[in-house]
Design an enzyme around this catalytic site. Structure first.
Site, PDB file in Angstrom:
ATOM      1  N   LYS A 189       0.851  -1.193   0.005  1.00 39.26           N
ATOM      2  CA  LYS A 189       0.010  -0.042  -0.125  1.00 39.26           C
ATOM      3  C   LYS A 189       0.838   1.224  -0.087  1.00 39.26           C
ATOM      4  CE  LYS A 189      -3.642   2.815   0.385  1.00 39.26           C
ATOM      5  NZ  LYS A 189      -4.363   2.629   1.405  1.00 39.26           N
TER       6      LYS A 189
ATOM      7  N   CYS B  71      -3.802   9.444   2.268  1.00 41.22           N
ATOM      8  CA  CYS B  71      -2.947   8.555   1.472  1.00 41.22           C
ATOM      9  C   CYS B  71      -1.688   9.113   0.934  1.00 41.22           C
ATOM     10  CB  CYS B  71      -3.969   7.684   0.410  1.00 41.22           C
ATOM     11  SG  CYS B  71      -5.016   6.700   1.233  1.00 41.22           S
TER      12      CYS B  71
END
Length: 405
Positions: A212, A266
């Site tokens: 990720k 993010c």
């Protein structure tokens, strides 16, 4: 996997609530947990406290069916899913890289809260985007609390959804799943395959965590290239949008569009986790992060210079309207938003109003409607919201969102 299992979802924010609502509509009995009493009460009324397309329908259906309830405290369940924030320690810097240090306090707190309710056979999942080693840290915390790790499964599966499309992408997107051991990986993969249509890819916890971070660092680096091009082009008096359009005609070139920085929880956060763990070796990732952060400073200076030129010419300071505060178009999410940072900084030195169609109020800023904003002397477009696409630029319009190109 049996659908009649119970799930305790800790953290009912932008990922936790959509996940909880989806699972409840898929036949899981879901007990949602959040520290925000207002959020808990709102959800129990069948309503939502965040903006996300289709989420209101999912939550209303789940609550009315009795399959979703919200509470301030966790309870026993078959599956525990932790989706809490992983921000930075704002008062700490890595001494080697002078970069932000991840704050895992929320993960630790959530782990300790669920520990007394865990029983043999349970599956504990971490969905929060986290530094490498966080899933194992969770397992260690559970063991300290007296949980027999050999009797449960612990795994990580980072969310990979786009705000504005979360409900669809929770189902359609591929998922990476990694456990602290092979049996944990298999148990987690079985759970996700019960509702995910995309491919469920099995690995170990550390690789899942790094996957990720790698995805978002890749995007950050590419955005940094576009943002650097925009600053260089401005100095050379080149239209960066035309430049990128021409360069992208090369069959193997796909340059992204520049903006006023990078935001959200993010892309603007995750690369720092790599930098912090890399101890000086993640040089490209670090430079991209600093370039994208600097772009916001550059934007502030451009607006300040435009305001000074206006005042010198008109003999009075201008009224400035900043258009858009969210970190990306057509959402209400202000987390790590460069547009919000820019507007807040300008508000301290100029007469500023702001327009954000998706938010009712922002502390410290004066929000106005679009028509009122258009009467300002200088219009600064920071976010390409759909509402702004019908606007017409004038001589004192500064477009950092690419709306008029």
């Amino acid at each position: 996997m049996e659908i009649n299992k119970s799930v305790c979802v800790v953290g009912l924010g932008y990922i936790g609530l959509p996940t909880a609502a989806l699972l409840a509509n898929r036949g899981f009995k879901v007990h949602g947990v959040d520290v925000d009493k207002h959020a808990v009460n709102t959800i129990n009324e069948g309503k939502i406290h965040i903006v996300e397309p289709e989420l209101d329908t999912f939550v209303n259906s789940a609550v009315n069916s009795g399959m979703l309830t919200a509470n301030l405290e966790p309870t026993a369940a078959d599956i525990f899913l932790v989706a809490v924030p992983t921000p930075f320690h704002h008062d700490q810097l890595n001494q080697v890289t002078n970069s932000p240090v991840p704050n895992l306090d929320y993960v630790i707190s959530a782990t300790r809260a669920i520990a007394p309710h865990i029983k043999p056979g349970n599956l504990v999942l971490l969905e929060s985007t986290s530094p490498v080693g966080t899933t194992q840290m969770m397992a260690d915390e559970l063991e300290k609390a007296g949980v027999d790790l050999s009797s449960i499964h612990v795994a990580h599966s980072p969310e990979r959804v786009l705000p504005g499309h979360i409900m669809r992408e929770l189902i359609e997107n591929d998922r990476v799943v990694g456990g602290i051991n092979e049996s944990s990986t298999l148990a987690a993969a079985e759970f996700y395959r019960s509702f995910v249509q995309g491919e469920v890819l099995e690995t170990n916890a550390k690789t899942a965590e790094m996957a990720k971070l790698t995805e978002n660092a890749f995007r950050d680096v590419n955005i940094a290239f576009a943002n650097e091009l925009s600053m260089l082009s401005d100095e050379m008096e080149i239209d960066v949008y035309e430049l990128i359009k021409l360069a992208n005609h090369h069959p193997r070139v796909n340059i992204l569009q520049p903006g006023c920085g990078v935001g959200g929880h993010c892309i603007s956060v995750d690369p720092w986790f790599i930098v912090n763990s890399g101890n000086g070796k993640a040089k490209m990732v670090e430079q991209a992060r600093r370039t994208n952060d600097y772009k916001s400073d550059w934007v502030i200076e451009k607006v300040k210079n435009a305001a000074l030129q206006f005042e010198n010419k008109q003999g009075r300071p201008p009224k400035v309207a900043c258009m858009g505060l969210a970190f990306k178009p057509d959402i209400d999410d202000l987390r790590e938003s460069p547009a919000l940072r820019i507007t807040t900084a300008l508000n301290k030195i100029l007469d500023v109003v702001a327009v954000e169609p998706n938010v009712e109020k922002v502390n410290g800023l004066k929000l106005v409607d679009e028509d009122t904003a258009k009467t300002a002397d200088i219009l600064v477009y920071l976010v390409a919201h759909k509402q702004f696409k019908t606007h017409v630029a004038h001589d004192l319009t500064i477009d950092f969102a690419g709306l008029f190109k």
